[in-house]
Each structure stands twice: as structure tokens, then as C-alpha cells.
Scaffold this motif. Structure first.
Motif, PDB file in Angstrom:
ATOM      1  N   ALA A 175      16.690  50.288  59.449  1.00  0.00           N
ATOM      2  CA  ALA A 175      15.872  49.168  59.913  1.00  0.00           C
ATOM      3  C   ALA A 175      16.734  48.104  60.583  1.00  0.00           C
ATOM      4  O   ALA A 175      16.348  47.538  61.622  1.00  0.00           O
ATOM      5  CB  ALA A 175      15.104  48.571  58.736  1.00  0.00           C
ATOM      6  N   PHE A 176      17.906  47.835  60.005  1.00  0.00           N
ATOM      7  CA  PHE A 176      18.825  46.860  60.605  1.00  0.00           C
ATOM      8  C   PHE A 176      19.239  47.315  61.999  1.00  0.00           C
ATOM      9  O   PHE A 176      19.209  46.532  62.958  1.00  0.00           O
ATOM     10  CB  PHE A 176      20.051  46.678  59.716  1.00  0.00           C
ATOM     11  CG  PHE A 176      21.173  45.924  60.375  1.00  0.00           C
ATOM     12  CD1 PHE A 176      21.174  44.534  60.394  1.00  0.00           C
ATOM     13  CD2 PHE A 176      22.215  46.595  61.006  1.00  0.00           C
ATOM     14  CE1 PHE A 176      22.189  43.823  61.018  1.00  0.00           C
ATOM     15  CE2 PHE A 176      23.237  45.896  61.630  1.00  0.00           C
ATOM     16  CZ  PHE A 176      23.226  44.510  61.638  1.00  0.00           C
ATOM     17  N   THR A 189      17.799  49.439  64.056  1.00  0.00           N
ATOM     18  CA  THR A 189      16.685  49.430  64.996  1.00  0.00           C
ATOM     19  C   THR A 189      16.412  48.017  65.492  1.00  0.00           C
ATOM     20  O   THR A 189      16.267  47.780  66.700  1.00  0.00           O
ATOM     21  CB  THR A 189      15.424  49.998  64.321  1.00  0.00           C
ATOM     22  OG1 THR A 189      15.656  51.364  63.959  1.00  0.00           O
ATOM     23  CG2 THR A 189      14.228  49.924  65.267  1.00  0.00           C
ATOM     24  N   ALA A 190      16.359  47.054  64.559  1.00  0.00           N
ATOM     25  CA  ALA A 190      16.115  45.663  64.942  1.00  0.00           C
ATOM     26  C   ALA A 190      17.242  45.125  65.820  1.00  0.00           C
ATOM     27  O   ALA A 190      17.004  44.380  66.776  1.00  0.00           O
ATOM     28  CB  ALA A 190      15.956  44.807  63.688  1.00  0.00           C
ATOM     29  N   TYR A 191      18.470  45.507  65.503  1.00  0.00           N
ATOM     30  CA  TYR A 191      19.625  45.046  66.279  1.00  0.00           C
ATOM     31  C   TYR A 191      19.544  45.575  67.715  1.00  0.00           C
ATOM     32  O   TYR A 191      19.737  44.819  68.669  1.00  0.00           O
ATOM     33  CB  TYR A 191      20.909  45.520  65.609  1.00  0.00           C
ATOM     34  CG  TYR A 191      22.173  45.040  66.273  1.00  0.00           C
ATOM     35  CD1 TYR A 191      22.838  43.915  65.815  1.00  0.00           C
ATOM     36  CD2 TYR A 191      22.708  45.718  67.372  1.00  0.00           C
ATOM     37  CE1 TYR A 191      24.005  43.467  66.434  1.00  0.00           C
ATOM     38  CE2 TYR A 191      23.862  45.280  67.999  1.00  0.00           C
ATOM     39  CZ  TYR A 191      24.510  44.161  67.521  1.00  0.00           C
ATOM     40  OH  TYR A 191      25.655  43.718  68.143  1.00  0.00           O
ATOM     41  N   GLU A 236      16.957  46.643  69.406  1.00  0.00           N
ATOM     42  CA  GLU A 236      15.836  46.050  70.135  1.00  0.00           C
ATOM     43  C   GLU A 236      16.187  44.643  70.602  1.00  0.00           C
ATOM     44  O   GLU A 236      15.890  44.263  71.742  1.00  0.00           O
ATOM     45  CB  GLU A 236      14.591  46.029  69.241  1.00  0.00           C
ATOM     46  CG  GLU A 236      14.019  47.417  68.974  1.00  0.00           C
ATOM     47  CD  GLU A 236      12.880  47.387  67.975  1.00  0.00           C
ATOM     48  OE1 GLU A 236      12.645  46.314  67.365  1.00  0.00           O
ATOM     49  OE2 GLU A 236      12.226  48.433  67.790  1.00  0.00           O
ATOM     50  N   ALA A 237      16.822  43.865  69.746  1.00  0.00           N
ATOM     51  CA  ALA A 237      17.227  42.515  70.136  1.00  0.00           C
ATOM     52  C   ALA A 237      18.289  42.559  71.228  1.00  0.00           C
ATOM     53  O   ALA A 237      18.270  41.739  72.166  1.00  0.00           O
ATOM     54  CB  ALA A 237      17.755  41.760  68.917  1.00  0.00           C
ATOM     55  N   PHE A 261      18.100  38.438  66.446  1.00  0.00           N
ATOM     56  CA  PHE A 261      18.811  39.541  65.820  1.00  0.00           C
ATOM     57  C   PHE A 261      18.581  39.502  64.311  1.00  0.00           C
ATOM     58  O   PHE A 261      18.267  38.446  63.751  1.00  0.00           O
ATOM     59  CB  PHE A 261      20.309  39.446  66.126  1.00  0.00           C
ATOM     60  CG  PHE A 261      20.667  39.827  67.537  1.00  0.00           C
ATOM     61  CD1 PHE A 261      21.205  41.068  67.819  1.00  0.00           C
ATOM     62  CD2 PHE A 261      20.464  38.928  68.584  1.00  0.00           C
ATOM     63  CE1 PHE A 261      21.537  41.431  69.119  1.00  0.00           C
ATOM     64  CE2 PHE A 261      20.792  39.272  69.884  1.00  0.00           C
ATOM     65  CZ  PHE A 261      21.329  40.533  70.155  1.00  0.00           C
ATOM     66  N   PRO A 262      18.760  40.645  63.638  1.00  0.00           N
ATOM     67  CA  PRO A 262      18.619  40.638  62.172  1.00  0.00           C
ATOM     68  C   PRO A 262      19.649  39.710  61.526  1.00  0.00           C
ATOM     69  O   PRO A 262      20.726  39.449  62.087  1.00  0.00           O
ATOM     70  CB  PRO A 262      18.831  42.098  61.775  1.00  0.00           C
ATOM     71  CG  PRO A 262      19.490  42.750  62.945  1.00  0.00           C
ATOM     72  CD  PRO A 262      19.050  41.991  64.159  1.00  0.00           C
ATOM     73  N   THR A 311      23.575  40.096  61.349  1.00  0.00           N
ATOM     74  CA  THR A 311      24.332  40.252  62.594  1.00  0.00           C
ATOM     75  C   THR A 311      25.514  39.294  62.590  1.00  0.00           C
ATOM     76  O   THR A 311      25.370  38.113  62.247  1.00  0.00           O
ATOM     77  CB  THR A 311      23.430  39.964  63.805  1.00  0.00           C
ATOM     78  OG1 THR A 311      22.365  40.920  63.813  1.00  0.00           O
ATOM     79  CG2 THR A 311      24.213  40.055  65.099  1.00  0.00           C
ATOM     80  N   GLY A 369      17.494  36.139  62.448  1.00  0.00           N
ATOM     81  CA  GLY A 369      16.335  35.894  61.619  1.00  0.00           C
ATOM     82  C   GLY A 369      16.695  35.445  60.223  1.00  0.00           C
ATOM     83  O   GLY A 369      17.869  35.389  59.836  1.00  0.00           O
TER      84      GLY A 369
END
Length: 306
Positions: A263-264, A266-268, A270-271, A284-285, A288, A300
Motif C-alpha cells: 500500500a505504501f 502504490t501510494a508513493y 501514484e504521488a 505522499f504517504p 516518505t 499525509g
């Protein structure tokens, strides 16, 4: 490009970094032991790092630490630089000291992982066929009885460190602490668990040496090998650099941790795609580090749950 990795304040890690092409640059003579302990004590104090265990092998270093403030990259950069420059002076070494692989930083999530990886750190010289028991290793190390109550201490080396610079005290020391998940009233039990696991790993290593018909090199001969030599034993290239460890018997925790890391990442990613597209409001998560510190990116509030 390497995978993005979360930097989590308060996390405990097994850190490993290897010398260039497995040269024996960190041969455990007195000068090298002094350098490593001094550099670690100074660096840990500077960045608020808590040190739990250490074993400085001739070709690589193992350290178990807790990154209290989430500044692990800063600590590693500073510590590895001190060790490299000091090593170049002590060994009259030209060129790089460290290998090209990135530092391995394995987050230790469970108590079982702490016990196994601290034991692995201490048992490394036995597993490498150098000494029969971990306590015989002549280099920088931590003994089981020192966990959570010992002190690593060294005088300022005669090389590289300018005596007139207040950043380099004449004496440097760092107290060995327990991992934050181990309570003080549980310290003796934890040390017994590590001692039992260390004994198991040592016995396995001695049995393997016996099956192969090999003899342990011994602490005296270890210190006589030229640091210009390279380790001759076969070691495959590291194809997998784990992010975390959970220890034996924790498959459920492994699944949760794997999902959190995915999940980290993927979020990273995408950002990062939005950032590269010019959207500077990309979030970013929370864990980061690089983008936040060097590019001022927004992160976030949610933290990685492991």
C-alpha cells in the motif's frame, strides 16, 4: 530504480553494509575496532539513534538500532562516511570502501524477529567459520549479557578526526539499550531468549563445519589476514533485499506487513507520477523521506500500520 522504502520513526532495524568486493578492510585489529565503535557512538548520539547490538565482520557490518526520530538515512550517510574515511586512512586504501549495493535495512516487527536477528548478528563470526563461539570474536561486538546494559566506548582515533574540532570528542560512548518493545522488567527474559537462539545458531554452524570437514580459523589468525585480501567463500549476489522480518511462526503478521508495504509503494508511486506531471500538491504517504526532505513534498497524516 530501487523500491521506495518507508522511514518510520521509532522502528527497529537490522542494518547491514558490505565492503567493496568483499575485501577484508574491517579486519578486527585494534585500530579498526576503535574506529568503528567511535564512529558509531558519535553518529548515534548525533542523530538520536539507539543501539542494541553490533558485530563488525571483516567484510561487512551488522548493527541493530532503533531510529527514534525517523532520520535513519541521515545517520547511515554520516556513519558510513566516517567509517569509510577512517578506513582509507588506517589501511592506506585508494578508492571506494563500501560495495555498490545499498545498505540493507530490515525492519524487525515482532519479538521473534528481534530475537532471531540480534542472535544472527552476534553469531555471524561463527556462521562464517571464523570462531567457534560468538564471544571469541576479536572485533567490535556486543555480548548477550551486554544487551540493554552495556556501553560501547572508544577513544578518538589518531587518523582523520581533527582533535581541534569539537564534533570529535576525545572519548565517545553510547549506552546499549533494549528495543523499545522490550520492557525493563522483561530484560532478563529477553536476554535468555537471545542467548538460547544464539546457542542454537552456533550449534548449527559448528555442525555444518564438521560435516564439511572444515576447521574454524580462530581469533588469532583472523587478525593476521591481510585487509587487502578478499573473502574466498562463495556468496551469491543479493537478489532480494527484504524490507521487514517477522520471525518464525508469524505468517499472519507477515501477510499484514506485506500488505502495508504494498500500500505504501502504490501510494508513493501514484504521488510521484502526479509530482512528475507538475502537480506540486501531490500528497505522499507519511513515511516518505527523500521527497519530503529534499524536495519539500507534502506527506499525509496516516502512518504505516505493521
Amino acid at each position: 530504480m530501487s523500491q521506495p522504502r518507508p522511514v518510520v520513526a521509532g522502528a527497529t532495524y537490522l542494518l547491514t553494509r558490505r565492503a567493496l568486493r568483499r575485501h577484508l578492510l574491517f579486519r578486527p585489529d585494534a585500530a579498526m575496532t576503535q574506529l568503528i565503535v567511535y564512529a558509531l557512538a558519535v553518529s548515534a548520539k548525533r542523530y538520536g539513534i539507539r543501539v542494541h547490538a553490533l558485530c563488525a565482520m571483516s567484510t561487512h557490518l551488522h548493527i541493530v538500532v532503533t531510529d527514534v526520530d525517523g532520520v535513519l538515512p541521515r545517520f547511515l550517510q554520516f556513519f558510513h562516511r566516517l567509517v569509510a574515511l577512517g578506513t582509507k586512512a588506517i589501511r592506506a586504501w585508494e578508492g571506494p570502501v563500501w560495495g555498490h549495493e545499498a545498505t540493507s535495512a530490515v525492519r524487525l516487527i515482532t519479538r521473534a524477529a528481534l530475537v532471531e536477528k540480534i542472535s544472527y548478528t552476534l553469531a555471524n563470526p561463527v556462521g562464517a567459520g571464523l570462531v567457534r563461539r560468538a564471544r571469541e570474536w576479536p572485533g567490535a561486538k556486543v555480548l548477550v549479557g551486554e544487551l540493554g546494559r552495556g556501553v560501547l566506548r572508544a577513544k578518538r582515533p589518531d587518523v582523520y578526526f581533527d582533535p581541534s574540532n569539537p564534533a570529535w570528542p576525545e572519548d565517545a560512548a553510547i549506552a546499549l539499550t533494549l528495543p523499545p518493545s522490550v520492557a525493563e522488567d522483561d530484560a532478563d527474559v529477553f536476554r535468555r531468549e537471545v542467548g538460547a537462539e544464539l546457542g542454537r545458531q552456533e550449534a548449527e554452524a559448528r555442525a555444518a563445519m564438521h560435516r564439511k570437514g572444515h576447521r574454524f580459523l580462530g581469533p588469532d589468525r583472523v587478525c593476521m589476514i591481510s585487509p587487502d585480501d578478499r573473502a574466498a567463500s562463495f556468496e551469491p549476489s543479493r537478489g532480494f533485499n527484504p524490507t521487514f522480518a517477522v520471525g518464525r511462526g508469524h505468517a499472519d503478521v507477515r501477510r499484514i506487513a506485506s500488505a502495508a508495504v504494498r500500500a505504501f509503494r502504490t501510494a508513493y508511486r501514484e504521488a510521484l507520477e502526479r509530482w512528475r506531471a507538475g502537480l506540486r500538491g501531490a500528497v505522499f504517504p507519511a513515511e516518505t523521506w527523500w521527497m519530503r526532505v529534499f524536495h519539500g513534498a507534502t506527506v499525509g497524516d496516516a502512518v504505516l500500520v505493521l
